[in-house]
Design a protein around this motif. Structure first.
Motif, PDB file in Angstrom:
ATOM      1  N   THR A 166       0.828  -1.209   0.000  1.00 29.10           N
ATOM      2  CA  THR A 166       0.000   0.000   0.000  1.00 29.10           C
ATOM      3  C   THR A 166       0.858   1.253   0.000  1.00 29.10           C
ATOM      4  OG1 THR A 166      -1.719  -1.208   1.223  1.00 29.10           O
ATOM      5  CG2 THR A 166      -1.838   1.194   1.223  1.00 29.10           C
ATOM      6  N   LYS A 167       1.952   1.243   0.770  1.00 33.23           N
ATOM      7  CA  LYS A 167       2.849   2.403   0.807  1.00 33.23           C
ATOM      8  C   LYS A 167       3.538   2.603  -0.548  1.00 33.23           C
ATOM      9  CE  LYS A 167       6.698   4.386   3.420  1.00 33.23           C
ATOM     10  NZ  LYS A 167       7.455   4.788   2.226  1.00 33.23           N
ATOM     11  N   LEU A 168       3.969   1.495  -1.175  1.00 28.59           N
ATOM     12  CA  LEU A 168       4.611   1.601  -2.480  1.00 28.59           C
ATOM     13  C   LEU A 168       3.648   2.149  -3.521  1.00 28.59           C
ATOM     14  CD1 LEU A 168       6.959   1.115  -4.390  1.00 28.59           C
ATOM     15  CD2 LEU A 168       6.257  -1.281  -4.584  1.00 28.59           C
ATOM     16  N   GLN A 169       2.417   1.692  -3.475  1.00 28.73           N
ATOM     17  CA  GLN A 169       1.416   2.195  -4.408  1.00 28.73           C
ATOM     18  C   GLN A 169       1.190   3.698  -4.205  1.00 28.73           C
ATOM     19  OE1 GLN A 169      -2.705   1.226  -3.611  1.00 28.73           O
ATOM     20  NE2 GLN A 169      -3.043   0.674  -5.777  1.00 28.73           N
ATOM     21  N   LYS A 170       1.133   4.127  -2.969  1.00 30.13           N
ATOM     22  CA  LYS A 170       0.943   5.540  -2.668  1.00 30.13           C
ATOM     23  C   LYS A 170       2.116   6.386  -3.166  1.00 30.13           C
ATOM     24  CE  LYS A 170       0.299   8.690   1.244  1.00 30.13           C
ATOM     25  NZ  LYS A 170       0.178   8.777   2.734  1.00 30.13           N
ATOM     26  N   ASP A 171       3.352   5.907  -2.915  1.00 29.77           N
ATOM     27  CA  ASP A 171       4.534   6.659  -3.350  1.00 29.77           C
ATOM     28  C   ASP A 171       4.664   6.664  -4.870  1.00 29.77           C
ATOM     29  OD1 ASP A 171       5.128   7.158  -0.725  1.00 29.77           O
ATOM     30  OD2 ASP A 171       6.582   5.535  -0.522  1.00 29.77           O
ATOM     31  N   LEU A 172       4.256   5.581  -5.511  1.00 29.80           N
ATOM     32  CA  LEU A 172       4.315   5.533  -6.971  1.00 29.80           C
ATOM     33  C   LEU A 172       3.332   6.531  -7.579  1.00 29.80           C
ATOM     34  CD1 LEU A 172       5.799   4.044  -9.204  1.00 29.80           C
ATOM     35  CD2 LEU A 172       3.984   2.333  -9.212  1.00 29.80           C
ATOM     36  N   LYS A 173       2.168   6.655  -6.981  1.00 28.32           N
ATOM     37  CA  LYS A 173       1.209   7.648  -7.452  1.00 28.32           C
ATOM     38  C   LYS A 173       1.737   9.066  -7.229  1.00 28.32           C
ATOM     39  CE  LYS A 173      -2.989   4.876  -6.886  1.00 28.32           C
ATOM     40  NZ  LYS A 173      -4.286   4.729  -6.172  1.00 28.32           N
ATOM     41  N   ALA A 174       2.420   9.275  -6.103  1.00 28.27           N
ATOM     42  CA  ALA A 174       3.020  10.593  -5.848  1.00 28.27           C
ATOM     43  C   ALA A 174       4.115  10.900  -6.876  1.00 28.27           C
ATOM     44  CB  ALA A 174       3.595  10.639  -4.433  1.00 28.27           C
ATOM     45  N   TYR A 175       4.874   9.872  -7.267  1.00 29.81           N
ATOM     46  CA  TYR A 175       5.910  10.059  -8.289  1.00 29.81           C
ATOM     47  C   TYR A 175       5.278  10.453  -9.625  1.00 29.81           C
ATOM     48  CZ  TYR A 175       9.804   8.964 -11.410  1.00 29.81           C
ATOM     49  OH  TYR A 175      10.790   9.023 -12.369  1.00 29.81           O
ATOM     50  N   LEU A 176       4.180   9.781  -9.980  1.00 27.34           N
ATOM     51  CA  LEU A 176       3.498  10.116 -11.228  1.00 27.34           C
ATOM     52  C   LEU A 176       2.945  11.543 -11.188  1.00 27.34           C
ATOM     53  CD1 LEU A 176       1.630   6.791 -12.040  1.00 27.34           C
ATOM     54  CD2 LEU A 176       3.309   7.947 -13.469  1.00 27.34           C
ATOM     55  N   THR A 177       2.459  11.949 -10.029  1.00 22.39           N
ATOM     56  CA  THR A 177       1.986  13.337  -9.887  1.00 22.39           C
ATOM     57  C   THR A 177       3.135  14.322 -10.095  1.00 22.39           C
ATOM     58  OG1 THR A 177       0.287  12.607  -8.312  1.00 22.39           O
ATOM     59  CG2 THR A 177       0.843  14.946  -8.334  1.00 22.39           C
ATOM     60  N   ALA A 178       4.324  13.986  -9.567  1.00 23.96           N
ATOM     61  CA  ALA A 178       5.490  14.853  -9.759  1.00 23.96           C
ATOM     62  C   ALA A 178       5.907  14.894 -11.224  1.00 23.96           C
ATOM     63  CB  ALA A 178       6.647  14.357  -8.885  1.00 23.96           C
ATOM     64  N   VAL A 179       5.826  13.747 -11.911  1.00 23.97           N
ATOM     65  CA  VAL A 179       6.147  13.717 -13.345  1.00 23.97           C
ATOM     66  C   VAL A 179       5.190  14.611 -14.114  1.00 23.97           C
ATOM     67  CG1 VAL A 179       6.184  12.247 -15.399  1.00 23.97           C
ATOM     68  CG2 VAL A 179       7.225  11.446 -13.276  1.00 23.97           C
ATOM     69  N   LYS A 180       3.908  14.535 -13.762  1.00 26.63           N
ATOM     70  CA  LYS A 180       2.911  15.400 -14.422  1.00 26.63           C
ATOM     71  C   LYS A 180       3.221  16.867 -14.158  1.00 26.63           C
ATOM     72  CE  LYS A 180      -1.019  15.911 -16.655  1.00 26.63           C
ATOM     73  NZ  LYS A 180      -1.122  17.365 -16.620  1.00 26.63           N
ATOM     74  N   THR A 181       3.605  17.190 -12.931  1.00 26.73           N
ATOM     75  CA  THR A 181       3.950  18.584 -12.605  1.00 26.73           C
ATOM     76  C   THR A 181       5.170  19.045 -13.399  1.00 26.73           C
ATOM     77  OG1 THR A 181       3.074  18.267 -10.365  1.00 26.73           O
ATOM     78  CG2 THR A 181       4.518  20.153 -10.727  1.00 26.73           C
ATOM     79  N   MET A 182       6.191  18.200 -13.479  1.00 24.49           N
ATOM     80  CA  MET A 182       7.381  18.537 -14.265  1.00 24.49           C
ATOM     81  C   MET A 182       7.042  18.691 -15.743  1.00 24.49           C
ATOM     82  SD  MET A 182      10.217  19.071 -12.716  1.00 24.49           S
ATOM     83  CE  MET A 182      11.294  18.837 -14.128  1.00 24.49           C
ATOM     84  N   HIS A 183       6.133  17.851 -16.231  1.00 24.08           N
ATOM     85  CA  HIS A 183       5.714  17.964 -17.631  1.00 24.08           C
ATOM     86  C   HIS A 183       5.057  19.319 -17.874  1.00 24.08           C
ATOM     87  CE1 HIS A 183       2.719  16.566 -20.956  1.00 24.08           C
ATOM     88  NE2 HIS A 183       3.697  17.300 -21.446  1.00 24.08           N
ATOM     89  N   ASP A 184       4.174  19.727 -16.980  1.00 21.13           N
ATOM     90  CA  ASP A 184       3.508  21.025 -17.143  1.00 21.13           C
ATOM     91  C   ASP A 184       4.509  22.171 -17.094  1.00 21.13           C
ATOM     92  OD1 ASP A 184       1.127  19.663 -17.302  1.00 21.13           O
ATOM     93  OD2 ASP A 184       0.624  19.940 -15.178  1.00 21.13           O
ATOM     94  N   ALA A 185       5.457  22.097 -16.155  1.00 15.03           N
ATOM     95  CA  ALA A 185       6.466  23.158 -16.048  1.00 15.03           C
ATOM     96  C   ALA A 185       7.346  23.202 -17.286  1.00 15.03           C
ATOM     97  CB  ALA A 185       7.313  22.947 -14.793  1.00 15.03           C
ATOM     98  N   SER A 186       7.748  22.036 -17.791  1.00 14.22           N
ATOM     99  CA  SER A 186       8.585  21.975 -18.999  1.00 14.22           C
ATOM    100  C   SER A 186       7.840  22.519 -20.207  1.00 14.22           C
ATOM    101  CB  SER A 186       9.025  20.529 -19.248  1.00 14.22           C
ATOM    102  OG  SER A 186       9.714  20.410 -20.474  1.00 14.22           O
ATOM    103  N   ARG A 187       6.556  22.197 -20.314  1.00 20.11           N
ATOM    104  CA  ARG A 187       5.776  22.680 -21.453  1.00 20.11           C
ATOM    105  C   ARG A 187       5.635  24.199 -21.414  1.00 20.11           C
ATOM    106  NH1 ARG A 187       0.432  19.544 -22.114  1.00 20.11           N
ATOM    107  NH2 ARG A 187       0.186  20.340 -19.979  1.00 20.11           N
TER     108      ARG A 187
END
Length: 408
Positions: free
Chosen positions: A58-79
């Motif tokens: 459950t913790k790994l799933q939560k952290d993986l979702k947080a990582y994907l959220t960070a990737v999305k944020t970086m994508h928006d900033a890069s764009r």
């Protein structure tokens, strides 16, 4: 009275309530030590591993979702950053079309990276964790059936020990005991097979999750590195384009400023105090002079014969200066023909046939160059005192760097 739900009869509801009361009573008796409890240490260890497995997953799933959220944020900033650069980039600048294409490629790369991690890593974790709640519910059901089994066992034992035995009640109690035991053992056997396999399966899930994540990261950063290099090349070409458009006057002013700065630097360097340290490399010596041809030698000899007929007015003064230099030596006892004495303070390895080899502590008698024009800046000519004392021969003289010695 509350309405009974669809499909649930009053008898069924009463039976469920009675089971809960019986289980609660059995647990109280077990805690008070008045009734024994069925225990399985191996199964309890399996349950502990399962709880740990579920918590970690459950913790790994939560952290993986947080990582994907960070990737999305970086994508928006890069764009946003790429769009800003594309808007500012003027049409006549170098690489305008390449810049627009690179903006689109960067956006596509971020989208693919986010989607790949979602499909290959997060979905894998979701599938793995989806089966755990069912296992957890079956473990809880097994615990309840174990309490029912203990309660039926104790009830059957109490009827058998009673003074007045009722065969009908004993038979019914025995039947209930058999049914409770069968249900408990079925659940217990299933879980004993599934829990160890599920515990081992977690390793494969972690491997697949992080191998997929690492592979997508490597691919993403590799492609992003190429785009970054392309951006750097475009910026370099743009700077070259700007330099070419500069006016000659501005370029000349820049050159004058650089020369002035270099001159100031040279003056400050020359005025700085000298630090006491090991000297640098000896001064460079110019290449050897070319040997004159035979005709040139004859011509030179003729000129020398003509010069000998003219009295040399400087001879007396030169002898006087040499004698003065010898007399003014530091120890006053220099052999005739030597100017002064120096001491080697550093080793020097000769690199040419006319150079003098020095060791620390060597005493050197300095002589004048036969032809002053042949003397290079920073170099002296002399012979070691030990060599002179042994042979009394000045032919062993050689040149050596002045900064490797100290006057005595």
């Amino acid at each position: 009275m509350a309405e009974i739900g669809k499909g649930v009869t009053a008898g069924k509801l009463a039976s469920n309530v009675q089971k809960r009361l019986t289980r609660a009573q059995e647990k109280v008796l077990q805690k008070l030590g008045k009734a024994d409890e069925t225990r399985d240490a191996a199964f309890e260890e399996m349950v502990a591993n399962f709880n740990k497995q579920m918590t970690e997953g459950t913790k790994l799933q939560k952290d993986l979702k947080a990582y994907l959220t960070a990737v999305k944020t970086m994508h928006d900033a890069s764009r946003r950053l790429q769009d800003c650069l594309a808007e500012m980039y003027e049409p006549d600048w170098f690489g305008k079309e390449e810049m627009d294409a690179m903006t689109e490629d960067t956006d596509t790369l971020w989208l693919d990276y986010h989607q790949n991690i979602t499909d290959k890593s997060l979905v894998c974790m979701d599938t793995y964790l989806a089966q755990l709640p069912d296992i957890k519910a079956r473990i809880a059901k097994r615990d309840r059936k174990m309490v029912d089994f203990d309660s039926a066992r104790h009830h059957f034992a109490s009827l058998q020990k009673g003074k007045k035995k009722d065969e009908a009640k004993i038979a019914k109690a025995e039947e209930e005991l058999g049914r409770a035991q069968r249900i408990f053992e079925e659940l217990n056997v299933e879980l004993q097979d599934e829990l160890p396999a599920l515990w081992d399966r977690r390793v494969g899930v972690y491997v697949n999750t992080f191998q997929g994540l690492a592979g997508h990261q490597e691919k993403f950063h590799k492609e992003m590195s190429k785009l970054s290099q392309n951006l750097n090349d475009i910026m370099t070409k743009l700077e070259e384009q700007r330099q070419l458009k500069k006016t000659p006057t501005a370029a000349a002013k820049t050159g004058d400023g650089a020369k002035s700065e270099e001159a100031n630097h040279s003056e400050s360097a020359s005025s700085a105090p000298k630090a006491v340290q090991r000297p640098g490399p000896p001064p460079s010596r110019p290449p050897p002079r070319l040997t004159p041809s035979p005709d040139q030698r004859q011509q030179r000899a003729g000129q020398l014969e003509d010069e000998t007929s003219v009295p040399d007015t400087n001879t007396d003064s030169t002898d006087t200066a040499l004698q003065s230099a010898v007399t003014n030596g530091s120890d006053g006892e220099l052999p005739p023909g030597f100017l002064y004495k120096v001491k080697a303070i550093h080793d020097y390895a000769a690199t040419d046939g006319d150079e003098l080899e020095l060791k620390i502590g060597d005493m050197v008698l300095v002589v004048a160059f036969d032809n002053p024009d042949e003397q290079d800046d920073g170099w002296l000519m002399g012979v070691t005192e030990s060599s002179w004392m042994q042979n009394k021969d000045i032919s062993a003289k050689g040149v050596f760097p002045e900064n490797f010695t100290q006057k005595v």
